[in-house]
Design a protein around this motif. Structure first.
Motif, PDB file in Angstrom:
ATOM      1  N   ALA A  41     -42.736  -6.423   4.565  1.00  0.00           N
ATOM      2  CA  ALA A  41     -43.616  -5.259   4.516  1.00  0.00           C
ATOM      3  C   ALA A  41     -43.128  -4.401   3.360  1.00  0.00           C
ATOM      4  N   ILE A  42     -43.691  -4.618   2.196  1.00  0.00           N
ATOM      5  CA  ILE A  42     -43.229  -3.939   0.994  1.00  0.00           C
ATOM      6  C   ILE A  42     -43.394  -2.431   1.136  1.00  0.00           C
ATOM      7  N   THR A  43     -44.516  -2.019   1.674  1.00  0.00           N
ATOM      8  CA  THR A  43     -44.787  -0.620   2.003  1.00  0.00           C
ATOM      9  C   THR A  43     -45.453  -0.602   3.374  1.00  0.00           C
ATOM     10  N   PRO A  44     -45.653   0.582   3.968  1.00  0.00           N
ATOM     11  CA  PRO A  44     -46.390   0.609   5.242  1.00  0.00           C
ATOM     12  C   PRO A  44     -47.809   0.057   5.118  1.00  0.00           C
ATOM     13  N   GLN A  45     -48.312  -0.025   3.885  1.00  0.00           N
ATOM     14  CA  GLN A  45     -49.684  -0.510   3.683  1.00  0.00           C
ATOM     15  C   GLN A  45     -49.752  -2.001   3.350  1.00  0.00           C
ATOM     16  N   LEU A  46     -48.739  -2.522   2.637  1.00  0.00           N
ATOM     17  CA  LEU A  46     -48.803  -3.881   2.101  1.00  0.00           C
ATOM     18  C   LEU A  46     -47.802  -4.794   2.790  1.00  0.00           C
ATOM     19  N   SER A  47     -48.316  -5.888   3.379  1.00  0.00           N
ATOM     20  CA  SER A  47     -47.482  -6.909   4.015  1.00  0.00           C
ATOM     21  C   SER A  47     -47.825  -8.264   3.421  1.00  0.00           C
ATOM     22  N   ILE A  48     -46.786  -9.065   3.164  1.00  0.00           N
ATOM     23  CA  ILE A  48     -46.961 -10.414   2.626  1.00  0.00           C
ATOM     24  C   ILE A  48     -46.009 -11.348   3.364  1.00  0.00           C
ATOM     25  N   LEU A  49     -46.508 -12.502   3.741  1.00  0.00           N
ATOM     26  CA  LEU A  49     -45.659 -13.526   4.347  1.00  0.00           C
ATOM     27  C   LEU A  49     -46.093 -14.884   3.838  1.00  0.00           C
ATOM     28  N   GLY A  50     -45.159 -15.838   3.829  1.00  0.00           N
ATOM     29  CA  GLY A  50     -45.499 -17.161   3.356  1.00  0.00           C
ATOM     30  C   GLY A  50     -44.400 -18.155   3.649  1.00  0.00           C
ATOM     31  N   ASN A  51     -44.689 -19.430   3.389  1.00  0.00           N
ATOM     32  CA  ASN A  51     -43.728 -20.492   3.647  1.00  0.00           C
ATOM     33  C   ASN A  51     -44.075 -21.717   2.817  1.00  0.00           C
ATOM     34  N   TYR A  52     -43.095 -22.584   2.670  1.00  0.00           N
ATOM     35  CA  TYR A  52     -43.299 -23.870   1.995  1.00  0.00           C
ATOM     36  C   TYR A  52     -42.282 -24.862   2.559  1.00  0.00           C
ATOM     37  N   THR A  53     -42.683 -26.105   2.660  1.00  0.00           N
ATOM     38  CA  THR A  53     -41.765 -27.150   3.096  1.00  0.00           C
ATOM     39  C   THR A  53     -42.031 -28.428   2.323  1.00  0.00           C
ATOM     40  N   HIS A  54     -40.974 -29.176   2.116  1.00  0.00           N
ATOM     41  CA  HIS A  54     -41.077 -30.524   1.555  1.00  0.00           C
ATOM     42  C   HIS A  54     -40.055 -31.382   2.290  1.00  0.00           C
ATOM     43  N   PHE A  55     -40.518 -32.436   2.932  1.00  0.00           N
ATOM     44  CA  PHE A  55     -39.619 -33.281   3.711  1.00  0.00           C
ATOM     45  C   PHE A  55     -40.080 -34.730   3.630  1.00  0.00           C
ATOM     46  N   ARG A  56     -39.237 -35.608   4.085  1.00  0.00           N
ATOM     47  CA  ARG A  56     -39.574 -37.026   4.161  1.00  0.00           C
ATOM     48  C   ARG A  56     -39.601 -37.427   5.624  1.00  0.00           C
ATOM     49  N   PHE A  57     -40.739 -37.967   6.041  1.00  0.00           N
ATOM     50  CA  PHE A  57     -40.921 -38.400   7.423  1.00  0.00           C
ATOM     51  C   PHE A  57     -41.283 -39.876   7.389  1.00  0.00           C
ATOM     52  N   ALA A  58     -40.452 -40.716   7.966  1.00  0.00           N
ATOM     53  CA  ALA A  58     -40.689 -42.151   7.859  1.00  0.00           C
ATOM     54  C   ALA A  58     -39.998 -42.894   8.990  1.00  0.00           C
ATOM     55  N   ASN A  59     -40.477 -44.121   9.227  1.00  0.00           N
ATOM     56  CA  ASN A  59     -39.808 -44.977  10.188  1.00  0.00           C
ATOM     57  C   ASN A  59     -38.614 -45.659   9.524  1.00  0.00           C
ATOM     58  N   THR A  60     -37.984 -46.571  10.249  1.00  0.00           N
ATOM     59  CA  THR A  60     -36.763 -47.191   9.739  1.00  0.00           C
ATOM     60  C   THR A  60     -37.002 -48.039   8.494  1.00  0.00           C
ATOM     61  N   PHE A  61     -38.277 -48.434   8.250  1.00  0.00           N
ATOM     62  CA  PHE A  61     -38.612 -49.201   7.065  1.00  0.00           C
ATOM     63  C   PHE A  61     -39.025 -48.308   5.894  1.00  0.00           C
ATOM     64  N   GLY A  62     -39.072 -46.999   6.136  1.00  0.00           N
ATOM     65  CA  GLY A  62     -39.460 -46.083   5.076  1.00  0.00           C
ATOM     66  C   GLY A  62     -40.951 -45.856   4.945  1.00  0.00           C
ATOM     67  N   GLN A  63     -41.741 -46.284   5.948  1.00  0.00           N
ATOM     68  CA  GLN A  63     -43.197 -46.130   5.876  1.00  0.00           C
ATOM     69  C   GLN A  63     -43.629 -44.781   6.451  1.00  0.00           C
ATOM     70  N   PRO A  64     -44.643 -44.157   5.858  1.00  0.00           N
ATOM     71  CA  PRO A  64     -45.117 -42.852   6.345  1.00  0.00           C
ATOM     72  C   PRO A  64     -45.909 -42.989   7.635  1.00  0.00           C
ATOM     73  N   ALA A  65     -46.047 -41.880   8.336  1.00  0.00           N
ATOM     74  CA  ALA A  65     -46.821 -41.857   9.569  1.00  0.00           C
ATOM     75  C   ALA A  65     -48.214 -41.307   9.305  1.00  0.00           C
ATOM     76  N   ARG A  66     -49.118 -41.640  10.178  1.00  0.00           N
ATOM     77  CA  ARG A  66     -50.504 -41.190  10.078  1.00  0.00           C
ATOM     78  C   ARG A  66     -50.615 -39.671  10.103  1.00  0.00           C
ATOM     79  N   ALA A  67     -51.401 -39.126   9.188  1.00  0.00           N
ATOM     80  CA  ALA A  67     -51.823 -37.723   9.189  1.00  0.00           C
ATOM     81  C   ALA A  67     -50.682 -36.732   9.023  1.00  0.00           C
ATOM     82  N   VAL A  68     -49.551 -37.159   8.472  1.00  0.00           N
ATOM     83  CA  VAL A  68     -48.413 -36.266   8.264  1.00  0.00           C
ATOM     84  C   VAL A  68     -48.377 -35.830   6.799  1.00  0.00           C
ATOM     85  N   ALA A  69     -48.480 -34.525   6.576  1.00  0.00           N
ATOM     86  CA  ALA A  69     -48.339 -33.974   5.233  1.00  0.00           C
ATOM     87  C   ALA A  69     -46.864 -33.652   5.001  1.00  0.00           C
TER      88      ALA A  69
END
Length: 811
Positions: free
Chosen positions: A665-693
């Protein structure tokens, strides 16, 4: 075709709601001199949507209740979800995020994900977004619903209007494990609670192009200095972007009694939610693993983006009751107790026809390149003797492709009972603070019935999906046929835990440790439902018993009040049981078949805060994994004639990566929030899963005018980015058949859903002390995108530009 479903008896619910409405509208106001509600966020400044007053005077509450105020509209400083006692977020050993009531209101969030994706990195849509909040957290899919610390088998998730906030605990958690064993994290919905601050209420209505048409009523009354009541009801009668109807309601009457530091909350939730389930649209036949086209051109050219491939027969109907009782007391200055009970009844039924393939076309397996594992539509391949030579095959024209369908249905009548008892003892000196908690929890699911696959006597029919006119031959489930895979499951989990939090040198060093002994019993009975016979075959159940000692530990170092470095480890366990056949009573044990699926998580991070706590930022590295996921054994690729196959292997699914987030909350009037992630999600063979960003991020900024001609007006802009996602999982196995034990050729997803960026605009105007109007423009730049996919034949189109408007009256 019409289906008849078991009906939930609701006379008690109607009578209870009527009595509460009468009570709350006729009770004279009573001035209250004390108190903070039992609600986890009640003492914080909140929105006019919830309309809880901000000036509740603090009393001596137990260790199980949040007492800290919010430093800014979008920030909370304490949570209870991770350990059942109130702890400062800044000093926890796990990443924890809170979606506040003010943010829910400013965003006009009609679904949990609408607000959570701005607050917590790695929380995104999962495979299917139709009528449910099915999300991924750090890549692990979760559609388990947790409300006030209890798994909830009912669909409160369709109505976030009854909730004050959402608490998101990332990674596994020892204390939560019997109730929500989610490897990626758990989202705990904190419902609104009665308040002693005074009489207040609000009425809200929202309308729009789609995903809208909600209404809610929220009334709080102080009946006496020791008794307060609240009644919240919400309803929807609208449609999704693709046209399917969504209709339902939830009513939540509740009372809270207080004497001294003792509090007793009694709450009921009675609801019904119905949606016509879209099975999505298929991708164009020509889209393959290597295709790189925008979302708009991934579906057949003659199919409109908002095509609704189902109809009123494809119904998902959820009716249920929930009852909650929580007693807390501060017995002495050091000792607090909590006793809680929960009961639920759910009647969930659905009939759904999913698209399964292209009529007359070779299978996806036949068109998978045996040398690369890529799906290549338009080509089939010869055997090893031909060098796996490719052969061109005809591609259906845009007006000639017809996708076949298959039916699935379920009628599930489930009951659930929970009991929790927790004790907390606090001890402090000038250099040491000890916070010790111990407790027991029991969850029962007595023979939950899943009568999946039972169809009415006349069977089920559905036209195939024809891209030319959406009319074709019938895909029929004939009367008298049997759909396998039916089951009935009974389960009990008993938990005995201890948790210790030691703080040294005025919170400069904090050590935490948890032990939980979880005893798990699971029974599964196979049910075979010949249609139209009403009598299933019910043999004796297969039973699995297991016991796990789960550990959690961590450290926080905070050399200054504005910086903290932390590390944490936690574990969960889930009982699993599988039958070897549709009418078998034997467990599919095989060689070393596991009885539990275990998860462990490690994370380390840095937190900072400035501007008197109004600005926080953090960076976190995590590694979460889930064990005992069955995968085919590559050794079976080279079996000798007559040789018995090797048993399946059980491998880990791992998610590891970085998370970044800020809330200021930079001032009582202005608020900003955000996030970012980068990860690797995979099975034991290194293959990605369905619908995972594996990469995603979001940011939201809101400005409120507090003076001048625009006083009372506020505007906001939100930006959401989601990376590309695999459209399907390699269900036929991790490798192609041409692989050898020493040279594995991994299967690739048959297609990828493209990355997308969506911009949302929000605005509101506070006309006076009572009236407020709001307007929202969703997907302002009209981005074409997919929310998710079950596979290449069932993908779900995101809504294009749409508007919503709301009006709120507070009293």
């Amino acid at each position: 075709m019409k289906m008849s479903y078991p009906k939930t008896s609701l006379p008690f619910a109607a009578a209870l709601c009527s009595c509460f409405a009468l009570l709350l509208t006729t009770t004279a106001p009573v001035s209250a001199q004390t108190t903070a509600s039992v609600s986890a966020q009640s003492t914080a400044p909140v929105s006019t949507q919830s309309n809880t007053p901000q000036q509740e005077e603090p009393v001596h509450l137990s260790a199980f209740e949040v007492t800290a105020t919010q430093p800014s509209p979008y920030q909370a400083t304490e949570v209870t979800s991770g350990s059942r006692i109130a702890v400062p977020i800044f000093l926890t050993t796990q990443a924890v995020d809170v979606v506040t009531s003010q943010l829910i209101q400013d965003l006009g969030a009609d679904h949990m994900l609408d607000s959570a994706q701005y607050v917590s990195p790695g929380v995104t849509n999962s495979s299917q977004s139709v009528g449910l909040d099915r999300v991924s957290v750090r890549g692990f899919q979760t559609d388990v619903h947790v409300s006030d610390g209890f798994i909830d088998i009912n669909l409160n998730k369709g109505f976030p209007q009854i909730n004050e906030s959402f608490e998101i605990v990332k990674g596994p958690n020892v204390i939560l494990s019997p109730f929500a064993p989610q490897p990626g994290g758990t989202i705990n919905w904190i419902s609104k609670k009665p308040s002693f601050a005074g009489d207040f209420g609000s009425v809200s209505a929202e309308g729009g192009a789609w995903d809208s048409n909600f209404g809610s009523l929220d009334v709080n009354r102080v009946i006496s200095p020791s008794l307060a009541a609240r009644f919240v009801v919400a309803g929807v009668d609208g449609k999704a972007y693709t046209g399917e109807s969504r209709r339902g309601y939830i009513a939540m009457p509740e009372i809270i009694w207080r004497r001294g530091s003792a509090e007793l909350l009694l709450q009921a939730q009675i609801g019904s939610y119905k949606t016509y389930v879209s099975s999505g649209v298929p991708l164009d036949y020509t889209i393959g693993s290597a295709s790189n086209v925008d979302a708009k051109h991934m579906i057949p050219a003659n199919v409109p983006w908002d095509t609704y491939t189902s109809d009123a027969d494809d119904i998902r109907n959820d009716m249920g009751h929930d009852y909650l009782a929580i007693f807390t007391d501060k017995l002495t200055d050091a000792l607090s107790v909590r006793v809680a009970g929960h009961a639920a009844l759910s009647n969930l039924n659905f009939l759904q026809f999913n698209t399964t393939g292209v009529a007359g076309a070779p299978s996806t397996t036949a068109m998978t390149n045996p040398l690369t594992g890529a799906y290549t539509p338009g080509f089939t391949y010869g055997g090893a003797s031909t060098g796996f030579a490719a052969t061109a095959v005809p591609i259906p024209t845009e007006t000639g492709a017809v996708w076949t369908r298959a039916a699935s249905s379920s009628v599930s009548i489930n009951t659930q009972y929970d009991f929790q008892n927790d004790w907390n003892y606090q001890f402090a000196t000038d250099y040491l603070k000890s916070n010790s908690t111990a407790g027991v929890a029991v969850t029962w699911y007595p023979a939950a019935g899943n009568r999946g696959g039972s169809l009415p006597a006349n069977g089920g029919t559905k036209p195939n999906f024809d891209v030319a006119n959406q009319v074709g031959t019938l895909a029929t489930v004939a009367p008298g046929s049997t759909i396998p895979g039916l089951n009935q499951i009974g389960q009990e989990v008993d938990q005995y835990y201890i948790d210790e939090n030691l703080s040294f040198f005025k919170d400069r060093v904090i050590l935490t440790g948890s032990l939980s002994e979880d005893k798990m019993l699971r029974k599964q009975t196979s049910l075979q439902f010949p249609v139209p016979s009403p009598n299933p075959l019910e043999p004796n159940p297969a039973t699995s018993r297991s016991s796990k000692l789960l550990k959690g530990y961590g450290i926080v170092i905070s050399p200054f009040p504005y910086v903290a470095v932390y590390y944490g480890h936690s574990e969960t366990s889930l009982p699993i049981v599988s039958l070897s056949g549709p009418t078998s009573t034997a467990l599919s044990t095989g060689a070393g078949f596991p009885l539990t699926q275990d998860s462990k998580g490690d994370e380390a991070g840095l937190r900072l805060k400035t501007l008197d706590g109004r600005s926080t930022a953090s960076v976190d590295y995590f590694q979460d994994y889930q064990s005992n996921n069955a995968v085919p054994n590559p050794a079976n690729l080279a079996l000798a004639p007559g040789q018995n196959p090797f048993p399946s292997l059980f491998a880990n699914v791992v998610s590891r990566g970085w998370e970044y987030e800020f809330n200021t909350a930079i001032t009582p009037q202005l608020s900003i929030l955000g996030n970012y992630t980068h990860f690797r999600f995979a099975n034991t063979f290194g293959q990605p899963a369905r619908a995972v960003a594996q990469s995603s991020g979001a940011v939201y900024a809101n400005y409120k005018f507090t003076s001048g001609d625009l006083k009372g007006f506020q505007v906001g802009v939100g930006v959401i980015h989601v990376g590309r996602r695999a459209v399907d999982t390699t269900a036929s196995g991790p490798v192609v058949a041409s692989s050898t034990p020493t040279h594995l050729i991994l299967l690739q997803p048959t297609a990828w859903l493209p990355a997308y960026t969506v911009v949302n605009l929000t605005s509101s105007y506070q006309l006076n002390a009572h009236w407020k109007v709001s307007a929202y423009l969703d997907n302002a730049l009209n981005e074409y995108y997919f929310t998710g996919a079950l596979n290449r034949f069932n993908t779900f189109a995101g809504a294009l530009r749409g508007y919503r408007g709301a009006v709120n009256y507070s009293f």
